[in-house]
Design a protein around this motif. Structure first.
Motif, short mmCIF file in Angstrom:
data_model
loop_
_atom_site.label_atom_id
_atom_site.label_comp_id
_atom_site.label_asym_id
_atom_site.label_seq_id
_atom_site.Cartn_x
_atom_site.Cartn_y
_atom_site.Cartn_z
N ALA A 30 0.84 -1.19 0.00
CA ALA A 30 0.00 0.00 0.00
C ALA A 30 0.88 1.25 0.00
O ALA A 30 1.88 1.31 0.71
CB ALA A 30 -0.91 0.01 1.23
N LEU A 31 0.50 2.24 -0.80
CA LEU A 31 1.17 3.53 -0.83
C LEU A 31 0.14 4.61 -0.52
O LEU A 31 -0.88 4.73 -1.20
CB LEU A 31 1.78 3.80 -2.21
N GLY A 32 0.39 5.40 0.52
CA GLY A 32 -0.56 6.41 0.94
C GLY A 32 -0.47 7.69 0.12
O GLY A 32 0.51 7.95 -0.58
N ALA A 92 -3.88 -0.52 -8.25
CA ALA A 92 -5.31 -0.27 -8.10
C ALA A 92 -5.53 0.71 -6.95
O ALA A 92 -4.70 0.84 -6.05
CB ALA A 92 -6.05 -1.57 -7.83
N HIS A 93 -6.67 1.39 -6.98
CA HIS A 93 -7.00 2.39 -5.97
C HIS A 93 -7.85 1.76 -4.87
O HIS A 93 -8.80 1.03 -5.15
CB HIS A 93 -7.77 3.54 -6.64
N ALA A 94 -7.50 2.05 -3.62
CA ALA A 94 -8.31 1.62 -2.47
C ALA A 94 -8.73 2.89 -1.72
O ALA A 94 -8.13 3.26 -0.71
CB ALA A 94 -7.52 0.68 -1.57
N PRO A 95 -9.75 3.60 -2.21
CA PRO A 95 -10.09 4.92 -1.67
C PRO A 95 -10.50 4.91 -0.21
O PRO A 95 -10.28 5.90 0.50
CB PRO A 95 -11.23 5.39 -2.58
N ALA A 96 -11.10 3.83 0.26
CA ALA A 96 -11.54 3.79 1.66
C ALA A 96 -10.36 3.87 2.62
O ALA A 96 -10.50 4.33 3.76
CB ALA A 96 -12.35 2.52 1.92
N VAL A 113 -4.59 -0.55 -19.18
CA VAL A 113 -5.53 0.02 -18.22
C VAL A 113 -6.89 -0.63 -18.43
O VAL A 113 -7.41 -0.64 -19.55
CB VAL A 113 -5.64 1.55 -18.37
N GLU A 114 -7.44 -1.16 -17.35
CA GLU A 114 -8.74 -1.81 -17.45
C GLU A 114 -9.35 -1.93 -16.06
O GLU A 114 -8.67 -2.24 -15.09
CB GLU A 114 -8.59 -3.21 -18.05
N ARG A 115 -10.66 -1.62 -15.96
CA ARG A 115 -11.42 -1.78 -14.72
C ARG A 115 -10.76 -1.09 -13.53
O ARG A 115 -10.63 -1.66 -12.44
CB ARG A 115 -11.61 -3.27 -14.42
N GLY A 116 -10.33 0.13 -13.76
CA GLY A 116 -9.77 0.92 -12.68
C GLY A 116 -8.38 0.53 -12.24
O GLY A 116 -7.93 0.94 -11.16
N ARG A 117 -7.68 -0.25 -13.05
CA ARG A 117 -6.35 -0.72 -12.68
C ARG A 117 -5.35 -0.42 -13.78
O ARG A 117 -5.66 -0.56 -14.97
CB ARG A 117 -6.38 -2.22 -12.40
N TYR A 118 -4.15 0.00 -13.39
CA TYR A 118 -3.06 0.26 -14.33
C TYR A 118 -2.01 -0.83 -14.16
O TYR A 118 -1.62 -1.18 -13.04
CB TYR A 118 -2.43 1.62 -14.04
N ALA A 119 -1.55 -1.39 -15.28
CA ALA A 119 -0.50 -2.41 -15.23
C ALA A 119 0.56 -2.07 -16.27
O ALA A 119 0.26 -1.46 -17.30
CB ALA A 119 -1.09 -3.80 -15.51
N ARG A 120 1.79 -2.47 -15.99
CA ARG A 120 2.87 -2.23 -16.95
C ARG A 120 4.03 -3.19 -16.69
O ARG A 120 4.14 -3.80 -15.62
CB ARG A 120 3.37 -0.79 -16.87
N THR A 121 4.89 -3.29 -17.70
CA THR A 121 6.11 -4.08 -17.57
C THR A 121 7.24 -3.19 -17.06
O THR A 121 7.14 -1.96 -17.06
CB THR A 121 6.51 -4.67 -18.92
N LEU A 122 8.33 -3.82 -16.65
CA LEU A 122 9.48 -3.05 -16.19
C LEU A 122 10.75 -3.88 -16.35
O LEU A 122 10.71 -5.11 -16.41
CB LEU A 122 9.30 -2.64 -14.72
N GLU A 123 11.85 -3.16 -16.41
CA GLU A 123 13.18 -3.78 -16.46
C GLU A 123 14.12 -2.89 -15.66
O GLU A 123 14.34 -1.73 -16.01
CB GLU A 123 13.67 -3.92 -17.90
#
Length: 485
Positions: free
Chosen positions: A197-199, A249-253, A224-234
Motif C-alpha cells: 500500500a502507498l498512501g 489499483a485504488h483503495a479509496p476507503a 488500463v482496465e477496470r480501474g487498474r493500471y498495469a505495466r512491464t518493467l526492467e
C-alpha cells in the motif's frame, strides 16, 4: 524544517489528512511515534514531541506505531529549491542508493557539494543522511515482514542489510522486538505475488489520472482496465537485471493505492515503489495546489501531474509525440517497444515487452528507428538522449539538477522547448514546468504568442504544471488532444 507545535497538535486532534506525512508525533508516555491521522486516542499535549521525519523520531528513541504504520505516509510535495535538493537525496536513499555508495557520491548525483547537501538535509529532516538510510531500511523490512510471507533472510537482503545477524540486532535495538513478531501468518502456500500500500493526501482524482495513462498506453508495455493500471518493467540492481510487471489499483476507503508485483521482483521492491509514487504523483499536496489554482481547479480537485516510471521513456514519448496525434504516437512507440524491448514472460493483461532501456537505443541504428515511423531528425534525437542517459551525462528523474538537465536537453538537436518542458513536467517532476508553445494552451487561454501565454500563467506559479494538466483535461473533454503524449 520548522514545525509549529500548536498547529501540529491541532492537526493531530482533527486527524487532518492534509498533514499526513508532513510531520510525525512522538508520545513520551508510550515511546511510540505516529502519523497525525492515527486512529488511537489522541495523547495529551504535554506528552507530544513533533518531528519532520520518521528518522528524526527514531533518532530521538521512539518506535513506529504498529497501527498507523508511519512507513505508509505520503511524501512531501514542496517546491522550495533547498527542499527539492534534500527531497531528491531522500528519494535516492529511499531507493537504496547508500546501500552501495557513499554520501559523497550521493551529493554528486544531485549536483551539489557534500558539505552543502549535509547542511540542507539536516535542516529539512533533522537527521543525517546515514540516519535516514538506516531508518528507511528498517521501515522497509518492517513493511515486508508485515505485508508478505517472505523468509526473514530475504527480507533482510531486500531491505538492504548485508547480513541477517546485523538486521536482527538493529531491529531489536531500535524497535525493542524480534523481527519474527511481525511475521505475517503463512497459509502453507508460498505467495506468487506481493502487494504493498502507498498512501496519499486526499483528494485523488484517480479516474482522471487513469484516463491520462490509458489514453497514452503503449501496447504490450502498459494496460488500463477496470480501474487498474498495469505495466512491464526492467531494472538493474546489484549487477543483475530484473524483468517483470506491476499492477496498481485504488483503495479509496484506505486512502492508498495498492501495488502488486511478482515475488521474483523482491530485491527491487524499494525502487519500484518509489517509481510508482512518482508516476502517480502521490506526494502532492492537493490542498495547497488547488487553493492556489483557484477556479481552474474547482471542477476537478485532486488532479495529479502524471510522472514517469522511467524518465527516459517519457523523453522518447515527448520526442515521438511532437506535433502528431496521440494515437499516431502510441502506434510508433508500440513499434519501438516491439523492435527494441525485452520480452516479458507470464505477465497478465496482455503485457509482453518492456520499453527499451537507454543503453539499447543508444546503440540502435538510426535507420531501424526510422522504420518504426519517425523522421531522421527524431531518430537522431532519441539516440542522442539515450546515449546521454546511458553514459550518465543526463539523469531524467526528479533527483537530477534541474537547470543543468534542462540546458543539456536544449543542446540536443531535434529537441525543442515544448519537449524540454514536457520532460521537466513528467520525468523531472518540476511543478512549475510550462510548455509555453503548446497549441492547446494557447487556444484554451486565447493567447496568440508564447510570451502572452507566460504572462497569463504567471498567476499559477509555482504550480504551473498542474494548471497545464487542468487545461489539457478540459480540452480533452471537448476534443482529442493532438499535442501532448
Amino acid at each position: 524544517m520548522d514545525l509549529d507545535p500548536d498547529t501540529c497538535y491541532e492537526a493531530l486532534l482533527s486527524r487532518d489528512r492534509r498533514f499526513d506525512g508532513r510531520f510525525f508525533v512522538g508520545v513520551r508516555t508510550t515511546g511510540i511515534y505516529c502519523r497525525p491521522v492515527c486512529a488511537v486516542r489522541s495523547p495529551m499535549r504535554r506528552n507530544c514531541t513533533f518531528f519532520a521525519s520518521p528518522a528524526a523520531a527514531e533518532k530521538a528513541g521512539f518506535r513506529p506505531c504498529l497501527r498507523c504504520r508511519p512507513e505508509l505516509a505520503p511524501g512531501h510535495g514542496l517546491p522550495d529549491m533547498c527542499s527539492r535538493l534534500a527531497q531528491a537525496a531522500a528519494g535516492l536513499i529511499d531507493e537504496g542508493f547508500l546501500n552501495t555508495a557513499s554520501v559523497a557520491a550521493l551529493a554528486r548525483r544531485v549536483g551539489v557539494t557534500e558539505r552543502h547537501l549535509r547542511r540542507i538535509f539536516g535542516a529539512e529532516f533533522g537527521v543525517s543522511m546515514l540516519d535516514l538510510a538506516q531508518t528507511q531500511r528498517l521501515l522497509l523490512a518492517k513493511r515486508l515482514l508485515t505485508e508478505t510471507d517472505l523468509p526473514v533472510t530475504d527480507v533482510a537482503l531486500a531491505a538492504g542489510f548485508g547480513s541477517v545477524r546485523r538486521f536482527n540486532h538493529l531491529f531489536l535495538q531500535r524497535y525493542g522486538m524480534n523481527p519474527r513478531r511481525l511475521r505475517k501468518a503463512a497459509d502453507g502456500v508460498p505467495a506468487q505475488t506481493l502487494t504493498f500500500a502507498l498512501g496519499y493526501r486526499p483528494p485523488l482524482a484517480w479516474a482522471e489520472l487513469l484516463g491520462f495513462l490509458a489514453q497514452r498506453c503503449i501496447a504490450g508495455v502498459e494496460h488500463v482496465e477496470r480501474g487498474r493500471y498495469a505495466r512491464t518493467l526492467e531494472l538493474q540492481h546489484g549487477g543483475h537485471d530484473f524483468i517483470g510487471w506491476i499492477a496498481v489499483a485504488h483503495a479509496p476507503a484506505r486512502f492508498v493505492v495498492e501495488v502488486t508485483l511478482p515475488v521474483t521482483l523482491t530485491p527491487v521492491v524499494a525502487p519500484i515503489l518509489a517509481r510508482v509514487r512518482r508516476l502517480l504523483d502521490l506526494g502532492a499536496s492537493p490542498d495547497l495546489i488547488d487553493l492556489h489554482l483557484g477556479a481552474l481547479a474547482a471542477g476537478q480537485p485532486g488532479l495529479r501531474v502524471p510522472g514517469a516510471f522511467d524518465g527516459f521513456e517519457v523523453a522518447v514519448r515527448a520526442i515521438v509525440g511532437q506535433q502528431i496525434s496521440v494515437a499516431h504516437a502510441r502506434a510508433v512507440l508500440g513499434r519501438i517497444a516491439q523492435a527494441f524491448g525485452t520480452r516479458v514472460e507470464a505477465a497478465p493483461c496482455g503485457l509482453a515487452t518492456t520499453f527499451p532501456r537507454a543503453s539499447v537505443l543508444a546503440g540502435a541504428d538510426a535507420a531501424a528507428l526510422q522504420d518504426t515511423g519517425i523522421t531522421r531528425m527524431r531518430a537522431g534525437a532519441i539516440i542522442a538522449v539515450a546515449d546521454a542517459v546511458a553514459t550518465g551525462r543526463i539523469a531524467l528523474d526528479p533527483r537530477a539538477p534541474l537547470d543543468a538537465t534542462l540546458a543539456a536537453l536544449r543542446g540536443i538537436p531535434g529537441i525543442g522547448e515544448w519537449t524540454v518542458q514536457y520532460i521537466a513536467m513528467r520525468a523531472l517532476a518540476w511543478p512549475n514546468a510550462f510548455p509555453d508553445g503548446d497549441a492547446v494552451l494557447k487556444r484554451r487561454l486565447g493567447c496568440a504568442s508564447a510570451s502572452a501565454l507566460r504572462r497569463h500563467a504567471a498567476r499559477w506559479e509555482p504550480w504551473r504544471a498542474y494548471a497545464v494538466l487542468h487545461l489539457w483535461r478540459q480540452d480533452e473533454r471537448s476534443q482529442p488532444s493532438c499535442t501532448a503524449i
